[in-house]
Design a protein around this motif. Structure first.
Motif, PDB file in Angstrom:
ATOM      1  N   PRO A 129       0.812  -1.225   0.000  1.00 16.61           N
ATOM      2  CA  PRO A 129       0.000   0.000   0.000  1.00 16.61           C
ATOM      3  C   PRO A 129       0.844   1.275   0.000  1.00 16.61           C
ATOM      4  N   HIS A 130       1.980   1.233   0.672  1.00 18.33           N
ATOM      5  CA  HIS A 130       2.826   2.427   0.751  1.00 18.33           C
ATOM      6  C   HIS A 130       3.472   2.721  -0.608  1.00 18.33           C
ATOM      7  N   GLU A 133       0.878   3.727  -3.247  1.00 24.06           N
ATOM      8  CA  GLU A 133       0.399   5.099  -3.119  1.00 24.06           C
ATOM      9  C   GLU A 133       1.467   6.080  -3.627  1.00 24.06           C
ATOM     10  N   LEU A 134       2.714   5.804  -3.327  1.00 22.55           N
ATOM     11  CA  LEU A 134       3.793   6.650  -3.854  1.00 22.55           C
ATOM     12  C   LEU A 134       3.774   6.619  -5.381  1.00 22.55           C
ATOM     13  N   ARG A 137       0.965   8.622  -6.849  1.00 24.42           N
ATOM     14  CA  ARG A 137       1.181  10.061  -6.778  1.00 24.42           C
ATOM     15  C   ARG A 137       2.236  10.514  -7.779  1.00 24.42           C
ATOM     16  N   GLU A 142       2.610  14.457  -9.273  1.00 23.30           N
ATOM     17  CA  GLU A 142       2.804  15.313  -8.090  1.00 23.30           C
ATOM     18  C   GLU A 142       4.207  15.915  -7.993  1.00 23.30           C
ATOM     19  N   ARG A 240      12.970   0.713   1.227  1.00 25.51           N
ATOM     20  CA  ARG A 240      12.590   2.121   1.079  1.00 25.51           C
ATOM     21  C   ARG A 240      12.591   2.538  -0.379  1.00 25.51           C
ATOM     22  N   GLU A 242      12.394   6.254  -2.786  1.00 24.18           N
ATOM     23  CA  GLU A 242      12.284   7.710  -2.935  1.00 24.18           C
ATOM     24  C   GLU A 242      12.107   8.042  -4.403  1.00 24.18           C
ATOM     25  N   PHE A 244      12.066  11.364  -6.995  1.00 26.03           N
ATOM     26  CA  PHE A 244      12.423  12.782  -7.054  1.00 26.03           C
ATOM     27  C   PHE A 244      12.124  13.333  -8.434  1.00 26.03           C
ATOM     28  N   LEU A 249       9.967  15.688  -3.749  1.00 31.16           N
ATOM     29  CA  LEU A 249      10.404  14.362  -3.342  1.00 31.16           C
ATOM     30  C   LEU A 249       9.246  13.626  -2.671  1.00 31.16           C
ATOM     31  N   LEU A 250       9.057  12.370  -3.077  1.00 29.42           N
ATOM     32  CA  LEU A 250       8.107  11.495  -2.381  1.00 29.42           C
ATOM     33  C   LEU A 250       8.897  10.319  -1.833  1.00 29.42           C
ATOM     34  N   GLU A 251       8.617   9.913  -0.615  1.00 29.78           N
ATOM     35  CA  GLU A 251       9.401   8.829  -0.045  1.00 29.78           C
ATOM     36  C   GLU A 251       8.573   7.927   0.848  1.00 29.78           C
ATOM     37  N   VAL A 252       8.977   6.672   0.898  1.00 30.54           N
ATOM     38  CA  VAL A 252       8.381   5.707   1.817  1.00 30.54           C
ATOM     39  C   VAL A 252       9.516   5.097   2.620  1.00 30.54           C
TER      40      VAL A 252
END
Lengths: 338, 338, 338, 338
Positions: A129-130, A133-134, A137, A142, A240, A242, A244, A249-252
Motif C-alpha cells: 500500500p505504501h 500510493e507513492l 502520486r 505530483e 525504502r 524515494e 524525485f 520528493l516522495l518517499e516511503v
C-alpha cells in the motif's frame, strides 16, 4: 455478486501458505485443490483452507473446477507448470522468477504473450500500500516528470549457503525484485551500471557471488534509478523508495510493527526495529496482489495499477543478467527490453 | 547604523552570563558596566565581555553611559532594582518573576505602567524560534480560531531542597513560564483549574509543595489550555506546545542536539535525548530576546512579536496564585487579569 | 586566556562575509585586515568587523600583525595566494577548491606538505554538527565496520550559465563537496563509477555539462559510497547522509528552519521546506570550521575531527577528474589517491 | 484444532457488519445466526457471512447451536439482551456502553458478576496494536511507575443533532472510551476534575451539551491522567496516548493510511491526513477484539491483555457521571469505583 474464482494452488510451502490464507480471507475466491509433491503438505493445506489435496500438479491444473492457478512451487518447475496452465487455458499467478535462465524464459515467451487468459507475475511489492500510493502520486504528476528513483533494499539475513549456490546470484535472486520496482516507475530502461561487493560473507564470496551491490539504471527519458542492496541488515528488512522530480520528493520509509515511540535518559523517539520477515512486511501486499489477480481474472478495470505480467518477469531477468555482466566487467551495459 | 545600546548588567551569575554573551555577540549592543555583590563575578564578566565592574547596582543603573538595564540578580532584589531603574529613566529587561508576592508587584505597578521607557520581562520562551513560528501561524489564522492549547513542560531534575523552600511553590516558580506561554496565545484567561500532585519527591512533599501538576485554563473566548508539569524528566527538558483549532493542529516537539537517527537490531529511528539544560534548549531564545529588547529600546516596530512587559509578569503571577488556590481547594477559581 | 588569533581576510564577497562574521563572534579571533580588489568591499568589512582595509592581498598576507590568512577570493587566485601565505609562514584556511586543474594543484603540493604552519581546506560540511555527530558515532564503531555510505546532495537551483561555463563541471564544482564527505568516512577510495545525466537544463546540456549525476565509489576495505546529485531541488537544499554497517544504520535528514509541524484536512505532520540557502543550512558549520581552524593554529588537540588539509583538497579533485572520465567513457575508473 | 466458536450476532448495522466480517475472517469462529429487527439486514448479513437470519434476538440467544452472543444492537436494548444471554448461559461480547443509566447497569451487576460464562465489553481501543504495545511496555516497567497518562481523543465530525439528543452527553458518549483507556492503565481512579467547553457547535450547546472537554483524573497511586476531547478534528480522527514515568516517555501518535511522505516547494515530510473513520482507524482492533473474545470463551490464557468486562463498563459510566457533575459544578469530584 460474481461467483468466486476457483483456485488450484501448486506448492504448499511457505509462500504457498500465504496464498492459501489470502484465498481463505477473500470473499471472492475459493480453494479447490492444493497440490504438492509432499502429500502431507497438500493435505494439511486443504484441511485448513478447503478443497482437495493432490500430489499431481498437472491434474490440479487440468481440473474442471479450477479457473486459476497459483504457481508457488520451486523455481525450476515454473516454466513447465506455466506451460501446462497455458495449455489448459487457465489464468496464472506465477511466483517470481519465471526461471533463472533467459533462454528458458524466451522459449515460453510467445505462448505467454498470446495466451487468452491473464498471466501474472508475483512481484508482490507492486501491491504494497505504501509503495503503490507513492507510485500513484508520481503517476499523477505530483513531483512532475520523474528524474530519480532511489531504491534501498536489504535483507535481514543472508540465505543459507545451499540456497546461495542455486540462487542464480544476488542480481537474479534479490535485486530482481528491485529491477521490477524500478520498471514499475521507469519501464523503458536503456542501461545498467552495477558494482558488486563482498563486504561481510565469506560463504557468499566463496560461491563467487556478491553480498551487496549498487546498481544505477538509466531510463529512455534520462531518468536515473539507484538500487542499494545488502544481504544483511541488523535493523530488519530495509525497504525504502524515494522518487524525485522537479516538483519535489516522495518517499516511503520502513515499516515498524507499531507506532510506539520511546524517549528515555539515553535516547528519544525510539521506534521498534523494522519488520524482519518479508511475509510480515509484505503481508498486506500479498493479500492485495491476490485481490488484483482476481480482479484481472474477472476482467475488471485494473488500469490504475495493473498486475505485472510475463514480460515484466522477463525484463527483470534481462536487467539482472546485464547487472551481472556490468559488475563483472566494470562497465555500463546497454539493454534492450523490447 | 544606529549607535549600539549601552547596557548595565545587574547580576553576573548563570543567567547574567547568558545576557553578557548575547550583548557581546550582538552588533547592536555594548556592555558598559557589570554589577554584582560578589566583586569577582562582576570583574570576570567585565574582563571577558567589556565594560567596568562594580558591586553597586544603583551606581550602575544611574551611570550616564547606560541606556538599558538587565536585572539578572536574585528575585527578592527585582522590585527594588526595577524601581531604581524606573527612577533613573532607563529601559529595563527584568528576569522573571517580578516578585513572588503580588502585593509587592502591585506596589510598583503604576510606576511601571506609566514609565516612558520600555519595561520588558524575561519570558524567554516567547522568543524560541519554534514556539514563535507556531504562534505566528496561529495568529495568521492557519488553524482558525484557537480552541485548545496544550503545553507540556517538564524539568530534567527537581531543584535542590533549599531552592524549593524559597521558590514560592511549583506554580509560581515553574508553571509561571507556562502561564505566560498560555497568555501569549490566550491573553484573557477567566478561570484556572489546577490539580497538584506528589508523585516522586519526598523532599518536595515535605516542603508542602507539589512535584507535578496539571492545570486547565479557560479563556474569555472559550479557549481551553492544558499545562502538564513535572519536576523531573529522564529524557531531558520536555518542552512542547500544540495549538488546535477548526483548521487543524500545529505542534512543536522537543529539540535534540542533532538530527542523527539510528536504527539497530533493537530499535529504529532513535534520536538523541532532548536537550537537558534550559540554557542549551533556549540558547537562541535568549539571544533573540535580547535582540527584541534592543529593537524595543530603539523604538523599532516589534508588533509581530512584542516583548512581554510588566503586566504580563503580573498576570502570570496572578494565575500562579489562582492555581495554588485551585489545587488546595479542589475547585475552579475565576480570575480577573485586568 | 590565549591571545586571539589575528586574521587577514582575502576576499570580502559572500563567503568572505561569513568568515568575517565568524571572526567577530569568536572570543578567540580578531580581524586585522580585510583585503579585496574592490576597495569598497574591503572597507565596508573592516568598518563592520574591525581591522584595516586594503586592495593588496599580498600586503595583507605579509603584515606582521597577521597570524592566519583566510583565502575567500575567486578560485583562480587560490594557488597564488596560498603560495604567498606559505612563503610568509602564515597559517591558511583556503576555500575549496584549491584549483580546477590538478597540475596546478600538484605544483604547490610539496610546499604545502612541508609547510610548518597549518594549511586547512574549507570543506565546511565536516563541521556540520549533524554530520559530525554521525561521523563520530561511525568512528566509535556504533554500526560496526562501515559498509555503505549514501550521500544525497541537491542544490536548490542551478547556477547561472556564466558560472556553469567556468565551474569545471558538476563533478569538480558540486560533487567535490560530496567526494570530500565520502573521504571523511572512507579516506582510501580505489575506484569511481559515475553516471552523468541531463535531466532538466538545456543550458547546462549546451555547455556540455551534466545537471544530475550518480556516483559509486569503492573503498580499499570494500566499502561502497553512493552520491546522488542534482542541480535543482524544489523542496530546498537536499543534504542527507546515511551510514550502514553490520550493526545498523545511522542517518541525518534535512534541516528545516523550525520544528513546527502542521496537520490539516489535507495532510499531517507537515514541516517547513528544507533550508534553501547553503549559508543558512551550514551557518553553524562555518562558525565551527573557523573555531576548529583557530584550535589548529593554536596547536590544540583536534584529533577527534581534524580540519581537512591540502591533501584532502587534492584527493577530492582527483575523484572529480575520475568521475568525469567514468561518466564520459561508461566504465569504472580506478584511482590512486596517495 | 478446537471447534470454531458458534456466534449469534444481534444487530446487523454498521458495527454489526464489522463483527460479522471479523467472524468470517477468523479460522476459529463461525456465524450461526444473524438477528436484526430489520429482516433485510439480518438476511443480507447471513447471505454474505453464513448462518441463518432472524428478527428475534431472543431466539438467536437461545439457539442450541450458539455458544456466544455479540450484542451490537442499539444501546437501550443492551441490558435486556445481556440479561437474556446471561439467563441462557451464553458468553457475551456487548458493545459499549452497557447503558446510559447507572441504576439500570447496577440492576444487572450481580448477575453479570456471578455469570459462569465470560461477559466482555466492546472497548475496542484496548486491542489497538499500537496502544496495546504501549500498555504492554508500561506494564513491563519500561518507564517505571506510571506518573502521567495523556489521552488526546477527537472525533472528525460532531454527530447529528438527533444523535446528540439521545447520546447521554459528551462524557457518557465519547469520553467513555477514554475513561476506559485511562482505567486500562490506572484502574483505581479516586477523583475526577472536568472542564466542559462550548467552542464551535451551536446545536450541541442548544442541547445543553459540551462540544469539547478537558478531564483530569487522579489515581489511588497519585497518577494523573488528562483527557482532551473535541467533537471535531479537521485532520481526521485524532487518537493519541502518552505515558510518562520516571524512566521516560512512551507515546503513540496518529495513524495515516500509508507512510508516504512528500516534500515540495512549500513543505517537507508531509504525510496523509489521519484516518478519518473510526472503523478504518480501529480495523485491526476490532478483529483482535474478537480474537481475544474467542480466546476468552475457549478459556485460553489472556492474562497479558484480558478483555474488559462488565465492571469495566460500569466504572467508565461512573467516571462519566462524575465528570458531568464536576464540569457542571466547577469542582473536583471524588469517585469510588469498587
Amino acid at each position: 455478486m460474481s461467483q468466486p474464482v476457483r483456485f488450484a494452488l501448486l506448492g504448499t510451502g511457505r509462500i504457498g501458505q500465504v496464498h492459501a490464507a489470502s484465498i481463505h480471507r477473500s470473499e471472492d475466491a475459493v480453494l479447490t485443490v492444493a497440490a504438492d509433491a509432499v502429500a502431507a503438505g497438500a493435505e494439511r493445506t486443504a484441511a485448513r483452507y478447503g478443497g482437495r489435496a493432490t500430489t499431481d500438479p498437472f491434474a490440479a491444473i487440468a481440473a474442471d473446477d479450477v479457473d486459476a492457478v497459483v504457481i508457488a512451487s520451486p523455481t525450476p518447475t515454473h516454466v513447465e507448470l506455466l506451460t501446462a496452465a497455458l495449455d489448459a487455458g487457465k489464468a496464472v499467478l506465477c511466483e517470481k522468477p519465471i526461471d533463472l535462465d533467459i533462454t528458458r524464459v524466451d522459449a515460453v515467451r510467445d505462448r505467454a504473450r498470446t495466451a487468452p487468459r491473464p498471466v501474472v507475475l508475483g512481484f508482490n511489492r507492486r501491491f504494497d500500500p505504501h509503495f503503490a500510493e507513492l507510485r500513484r502520486r508520481v503517476a499523477a504528476g505530483e513531483v512532475g516528470r520523474l528524474e530519480h528513483l532511489a531504491i534501498t533494499s536489504r535483507d535481514p539475513e543472508p540465505p543459507p549457503a545451499e540456497y546461495v549456490a542455486v540462487s542464480g546470484g544476488i542480481f537474479r535472486d534479490m535485486t530482481i525484485h528491485d529491477f521490477d520496482t524500478a520498471r514499475w516507475f521507469v519501464p523503458d530502461v536503456v542501461s545498467v551500471t552495477a558494482v558488486g561487493l563482498r563486504q561481510f560473507s565469506d560463504g557468499i564470496a566463496a560461491a563467487g557471488d556478491f553480498d551487496a551491490a549498487v546498481v544505477t539504471l538509466v531510463g529512455a527519458g534520462g531518468e536515473s534509478v539507484t538500487i542499494t542492496n545488502s544481504r544483511h541488515s541488523a535493523c530488519g528488512y530495509d525497504q525504502r523508495v524515494e522518487a524525485f522530480g522537479p516538483g519535489g520528493l516522495l518517499e516511503v520509509g520502513n515499516v515498524t510493527p507499531t507506532l510506539v515511540r520511546a524517549s528515555t535518559a539515553t535516547s528519544s523517539a525510539t521506534g521498534e526495529p523494522y519488520r524482519r520477515f518479508f511475509l510480515e512486511r509484505y503481508r498486506d501486499a500479498y493479500e492485495l496482489e491476490l485481490a488484483a489477480f482476481i480482479a484481472t481474472v474477472r476482467g475488471e478495470d485494473t488500469s490504475s495499477n495493473p498486475s505485472p505480467g510475463f514480460e515484466d518477469g522477463r525484463a527483470a531477468l534481462l536487467l539482472a543478467d546485464a547487472a551481472e555482466l556490468s559488475a563483472r566487467e566494470g562497465r555500463t551495459v546497454p539493454v534492450d527490453l523490447t
